[in-house]
Design a protein around this motif. Structure first.
Motif, PDB file in Angstrom:
ATOM      1  N   TRP A 189       0.859  -1.184   0.000  1.00  0.00           N
ATOM      2  CA  TRP A 189       0.000   0.000   0.000  1.00  0.00           C
ATOM      3  C   TRP A 189       0.891   1.228   0.000  1.00  0.00           C
ATOM      4  O   TRP A 189       1.730   1.398   0.884  1.00  0.00           O
ATOM      5  CB  TRP A 189      -0.908   0.037   1.236  1.00  0.00           C
ATOM      6  N   PHE A 190       0.716   2.092  -1.013  1.00  0.00           N
ATOM      7  CA  PHE A 190       1.509   3.320  -1.109  1.00  0.00           C
ATOM      8  C   PHE A 190       3.008   3.025  -0.959  1.00  0.00           C
ATOM      9  O   PHE A 190       3.735   3.709  -0.226  1.00  0.00           O
ATOM     10  CB  PHE A 190       1.056   4.339  -0.063  1.00  0.00           C
ATOM     11  N   ASN A 191       3.450   1.996  -1.646  1.00  0.00           N
ATOM     12  CA  ASN A 191       4.869   1.601  -1.694  1.00  0.00           C
ATOM     13  C   ASN A 191       5.424   1.096  -0.366  1.00  0.00           C
ATOM     14  O   ASN A 191       6.647   1.013  -0.202  1.00  0.00           O
ATOM     15  CB  ASN A 191       5.738   2.769  -2.190  1.00  0.00           C
ATOM     16  N   LEU A 192       4.558   0.785   0.585  1.00  0.00           N
ATOM     17  CA  LEU A 192       5.004   0.219   1.855  1.00  0.00           C
ATOM     18  C   LEU A 192       4.353  -1.150   2.052  1.00  0.00           C
ATOM     19  O   LEU A 192       3.170  -1.326   1.722  1.00  0.00           O
ATOM     20  CB  LEU A 192       4.631   1.126   3.030  1.00  0.00           C
ATOM     21  N   PRO A 193       5.086  -2.132   2.585  1.00  0.00           N
ATOM     22  CA  PRO A 193       4.491  -3.452   2.821  1.00  0.00           C
ATOM     23  C   PRO A 193       3.292  -3.362   3.760  1.00  0.00           C
ATOM     24  O   PRO A 193       3.272  -2.554   4.700  1.00  0.00           O
ATOM     25  CB  PRO A 193       5.642  -4.233   3.479  1.00  0.00           C
ATOM     26  N   VAL A 194       2.303  -4.203   3.503  1.00  0.00           N
ATOM     27  CA  VAL A 194       1.106  -4.217   4.348  1.00  0.00           C
ATOM     28  C   VAL A 194       1.478  -4.537   5.788  1.00  0.00           C
ATOM     29  O   VAL A 194       0.902  -3.986   6.736  1.00  0.00           O
ATOM     30  CB  VAL A 194       0.079  -5.238   3.808  1.00  0.00           C
ATOM     31  N   GLY A 195       2.459  -5.417   5.963  1.00  0.00           N
ATOM     32  CA  GLY A 195       2.901  -5.759   7.314  1.00  0.00           C
ATOM     33  C   GLY A 195       3.402  -4.563   8.091  1.00  0.00           C
ATOM     34  O   GLY A 195       3.172  -4.454   9.303  1.00  0.00           O
ATOM     35  N   PHE A 196       4.072  -3.640   7.397  1.00  0.00           N
ATOM     36  CA  PHE A 196       4.564  -2.448   8.089  1.00  0.00           C
ATOM     37  C   PHE A 196       3.402  -1.530   8.462  1.00  0.00           C
ATOM     38  O   PHE A 196       3.417  -0.905   9.530  1.00  0.00           O
ATOM     39  CB  PHE A 196       5.565  -1.696   7.214  1.00  0.00           C
ATOM     40  N   TRP A 197       2.391  -1.445   7.594  1.00  0.00           N
ATOM     41  CA  TRP A 197       1.195  -0.667   7.945  1.00  0.00           C
ATOM     42  C   TRP A 197       0.537  -1.255   9.196  1.00  0.00           C
ATOM     43  O   TRP A 197       0.054  -0.520  10.062  1.00  0.00           O
ATOM     44  CB  TRP A 197       0.196  -0.664   6.789  1.00  0.00           C
ATOM     45  N   ILE A 198       0.552  -2.579   9.295  1.00  0.00           N
ATOM     46  CA  ILE A 198      -0.012  -3.238  10.478  1.00  0.00           C
ATOM     47  C   ILE A 198       0.769  -2.845  11.721  1.00  0.00           C
ATOM     48  O   ILE A 198       0.183  -2.556  12.777  1.00  0.00           O
ATOM     49  CB  ILE A 198      -0.020  -4.769  10.290  1.00  0.00           C
ATOM     50  N   LEU A 199       2.105  -2.807  11.620  1.00  0.00           N
ATOM     51  CA  LEU A 199       2.919  -2.371  12.766  1.00  0.00           C
ATOM     52  C   LEU A 199       2.583  -0.937  13.169  1.00  0.00           C
ATOM     53  O   LEU A 199       2.508  -0.618  14.366  1.00  0.00           O
ATOM     54  CB  LEU A 199       4.409  -2.469  12.430  1.00  0.00           C
ATOM     55  N   LEU A 200       2.381  -0.064  12.179  1.00  0.00           N
ATOM     56  CA  LEU A 200       2.038   1.331  12.477  1.00  0.00           C
ATOM     57  C   LEU A 200       0.692   1.413  13.201  1.00  0.00           C
ATOM     58  O   LEU A 200       0.540   2.165  14.177  1.00  0.00           O
ATOM     59  CB  LEU A 200       1.992   2.153  11.192  1.00  0.00           C
ATOM     60  N   ILE A 201      -0.289   0.646  12.731  1.00  0.00           N
ATOM     61  CA  ILE A 201      -1.624   0.676  13.347  1.00  0.00           C
ATOM     62  C   ILE A 201      -1.569   0.136  14.774  1.00  0.00           C
ATOM     63  O   ILE A 201      -2.149   0.723  15.706  1.00  0.00           O
ATOM     64  CB  ILE A 201      -2.624  -0.125  12.493  1.00  0.00           C
ATOM     65  N   ILE A 202      -0.873  -0.977  14.972  1.00  0.00           N
ATOM     66  CA  ILE A 202      -0.777  -1.566  16.316  1.00  0.00           C
ATOM     67  C   ILE A 202      -0.036  -0.619  17.251  1.00  0.00           C
ATOM     68  O   ILE A 202      -0.423  -0.431  18.415  1.00  0.00           O
ATOM     69  CB  ILE A 202      -0.094  -2.943  16.254  1.00  0.00           C
ATOM     70  N   THR A 203       1.032  -0.002  16.760  1.00  0.00           N
ATOM     71  CA  THR A 203       1.771   0.969  17.581  1.00  0.00           C
ATOM     72  C   THR A 203       0.883   2.141  17.964  1.00  0.00           C
ATOM     73  O   THR A 203       0.903   2.600  19.113  1.00  0.00           O
ATOM     74  CB  THR A 203       3.007   1.469  16.815  1.00  0.00           C
ATOM     75  N   PHE A 204       0.087   2.616  17.002  1.00  0.00           N
ATOM     76  CA  PHE A 204      -0.854   3.715  17.283  1.00  0.00           C
ATOM     77  C   PHE A 204      -1.848   3.299  18.364  1.00  0.00           C
ATOM     78  O   PHE A 204      -2.133   4.074  19.293  1.00  0.00           O
ATOM     79  CB  PHE A 204      -1.578   4.093  15.991  1.00  0.00           C
ATOM     80  N   LEU A 205      -2.381   2.085  18.277  1.00  0.00           N
ATOM     81  CA  LEU A 205      -3.371   1.612  19.253  1.00  0.00           C
ATOM     82  C   LEU A 205      -2.729   1.411  20.633  1.00  0.00           C
ATOM     83  O   LEU A 205      -3.326   1.763  21.655  1.00  0.00           O
ATOM     84  CB  LEU A 205      -3.998   0.311  18.768  1.00  0.00           C
ATOM     85  N   VAL A 206      -1.527   0.832  20.665  1.00  0.00           N
ATOM     86  CA  VAL A 206      -0.830   0.631  21.938  1.00  0.00           C
ATOM     87  C   VAL A 206      -0.581   1.969  22.618  1.00  0.00           C
ATOM     88  O   VAL A 206      -0.817   2.140  23.829  1.00  0.00           O
ATOM     89  CB  VAL A 206       0.498  -0.128  21.716  1.00  0.00           C
ATOM     90  N   SER A 207      -0.118   2.959  21.837  1.00  0.00           N
ATOM     91  CA  SER A 207       0.139   4.281  22.407  1.00  0.00           C
ATOM     92  C   SER A 207      -1.145   4.962  22.860  1.00  0.00           C
ATOM     93  O   SER A 207      -1.172   5.654  23.885  1.00  0.00           O
ATOM     94  CB  SER A 207       0.868   5.154  21.384  1.00  0.00           C
ATOM     95  N   THR A 208      -2.236   4.767  22.106  1.00  0.00           N
ATOM     96  CA  THR A 208      -3.527   5.354  22.496  1.00  0.00           C
ATOM     97  C   THR A 208      -3.983   4.800  23.841  1.00  0.00           C
ATOM     98  O   THR A 208      -4.431   5.552  24.720  1.00  0.00           O
ATOM     99  CB  THR A 208      -4.592   5.065  21.421  1.00  0.00           C
ATOM    100  N   LEU A 209      -3.856   3.504  24.031  1.00  0.00           N
ATOM    101  CA  LEU A 209      -4.231   2.901  25.316  1.00  0.00           C
ATOM    102  C   LEU A 209      -3.337   3.410  26.443  1.00  0.00           C
ATOM    103  O   LEU A 209      -3.796   3.577  27.579  1.00  0.00           O
ATOM    104  CB  LEU A 209      -4.144   1.377  25.215  1.00  0.00           C
TER     105      LEU A 209
END
Length: 456
Positions: free
Chosen positions: A140-160
């Motif tokens: 997605w947008f030249n970045l692996p989907v797995g890395f997008w998943i890491l970004l989303i999980i990091t965002f959620l962990v930090s939000t909590l």
């Protein structure tokens, strides 16, 4: 349910009377860490804090390790990948700090403390499965989907984490008597600083040992590191389950009105100058230490027998000094007025920064001075944190600590962006002297508090 003006005045009056009254002989005998360490409920919260904060620090080490093994190519640096993870970890701190405080005032603090840790643990444990399922998907947008998943999980962990932090801070006054708040906050700050040093220092070796141990057992798991980090969060949540918090029922009767409640917290800060100025001093303190974290790389480069990537030794010296300062305050801080502690701390920090500017080529003196800087920083930060807890009514603590976390996170972000630029333009010594002047501003604020708020 809002506190009436009379109730707020009574709370402030009771706080002032309680904090300014001289200690009797029997009260002096109960000062220090011992009464806090005998408090089983506080120990439960403290143990949960230890595992949660260590997991927070090792989490970032884990993310860097995953990036290096899954996404970084041999011909590229890791900096861009890591920067993206750090941004995903920082954004929730800026966006949701105040919002989280509003809900913490309304929700069960025990539920927040337990739930945020258990959910963070589950998120970390989900990483291996999600990376496996996404490995064949188109980028997605030249970045692996797995890395997008890491970004989303990091965002959620930090939000909590933004919900966990104010819940933890507001729980301390519910567990500890007012006269023991200073040593309780000293332990809290010591643990926070130790988790930064220990978490980043042992994170990579710990995860490496985990992988070695599983290989020695003959297991071919590719998720042992995630088990350890997620387990840290899960253990924190399980430790906090028996926690018995006595909360006012009024805090749960009303539904949160987000913007109104945030505005109510701002109005409270405008009306209570002691809390407001204590928060300003904390913001200044975090600005100075955030800038020092950036400048430490350049300072390590100028010092003999150190390389730029060994800047952790300098930060560790500051952490040791803060831990010593926290221990000093926990045992003897209640015998000294907040005015004196704040003044000593602010001007001690200024003197240490001036000394650091003069000894940028002497390793021994630089480490000693950085240790003193951490010590004097504790003399500012811990009493100011205690002042906010003492003087803020229970019904407003979540809002106030949410605003505090928001301000502190912004204060941490700006120096990270500006300190290296300022050092390039003006030089290391000039920037250190500028930070010394900033510390003096904090000292003047301490003087202002003492003139407008009484002896303490």
């Amino acid at each position: 349910m809002k506190l009436s003006e009379q109730e707020q005045a009574k709370t402030t009056e009771d706080t002032t009377n309680n904090t300014e009254a001289p200690l009797s002989q029997s009260e002096e005998n109960t000062q220090g860490f011992l009464p806090v360490l005998k408090n089983y409920r506080f120990l439960t919260l403290w143990n949960g804090q230890i595992f949660s904060q260590l997991a927070d620090k090792v989490y970032l080490v884990l993310m860097i390790g995953i990036i290096a093994s899954h996404f970084q190519r041999p011909d590229q640096t890791i900096s861009g990948w890591v920067s993206a993870i750090m941004i995903a970890f920082t954004i929730p701190a800026v966006l949701f700090g105040s919002l989280a405080g509003v809900y913490v005032d309304r929700w069960s603090k025990k539920l927040v403390l337990v739930g945020t840790n258990l959910v963070r643990g589950l998120l970390v444990w989900s990483v291996p499965a999600l990376l496996y399922l996404s490995q064949d998907l188109s980028p997605w947008f030249n970045l692996p989907v797995g890395f997008w998943i890491l970004l989303i999980i990091t965002f959620l962990v930090s939000t909590l984490t933004q919900f966990f932090a104010p819940a933890e801070q507001t729980a301390i006054p519910l567990l500890v008597k007012r006269k023991n708040l200073l040593p309780a906050n000293s332990l809290y700050t010591t643990t926070m600083m130790a988790s930064v040093i220990i978490g980043f220092a042992v994170g990579e070796p710990l995860l490496g040992l985990t992988e070695t141990f599983t290989n020695w057992l003959g297991l071919t798991w590719d998720f042992s590191k995630e088990l350890v980090v997620g387990g840290g969060y899960a253990i924190a949540g399980l430790i906090l389950i028996p926690l018995n918090l006595t909360e006012s029922p009024q805090s749960k009767e009303e539904k949160p009105h987000v913007f109104q409640d945030i505005w109510e917290g701002i109005q409270y800060l405008r009306q209570n100058h002691r809390v407001r100025n204590a928060m300003v001093q904390l913001v200044i303190l975090f600005c100075i230490f955030a800038a020092l974290a950036v400048l430490a790389v350049r300072l390590a480069e100028t010092l003999p027998n150190l390389e730029s990537d060994q800047f952790g030794f300098i930060l560790a010296a500051g952490g040791v000094g803060m831990a010593v300062g926290a221990a000093f305050l926990g045992n003897w801080g209640q015998r000294i007025s907040r005015r004196q502690l704040g003044l000593w701390g602010s001007f001690g920090m200024a003197g240490s920064l001036v000394g650091l500017a003069l000894f940028t080529t002497d390793l021994t003196f630089s480490l000693i001075i950085t240790t003193l800087l951490g010590f004097f920083g504790a003399l500012v930060g811990i009493p100011m944190q205690t002042t906010i807890q003492e003087e803020t009514p229970e019904s407003k603590r979540g809002k106030v600590f949410g605003l505090q976390n928001n301000a502190v996170n912004i204060a941490l972000s700006l120096p990270l962006a500006l300190a290296s630029v300022a050092e390039t333009i003006f030089g290391l010594e000039a920037v250190l002297l500028g930070l010394a002047a900033t510390a003096i501003v904090g000292g003047i604020l301490t003087w202002y508090i003492s003139q407008t708020g009484g002896k303490n």
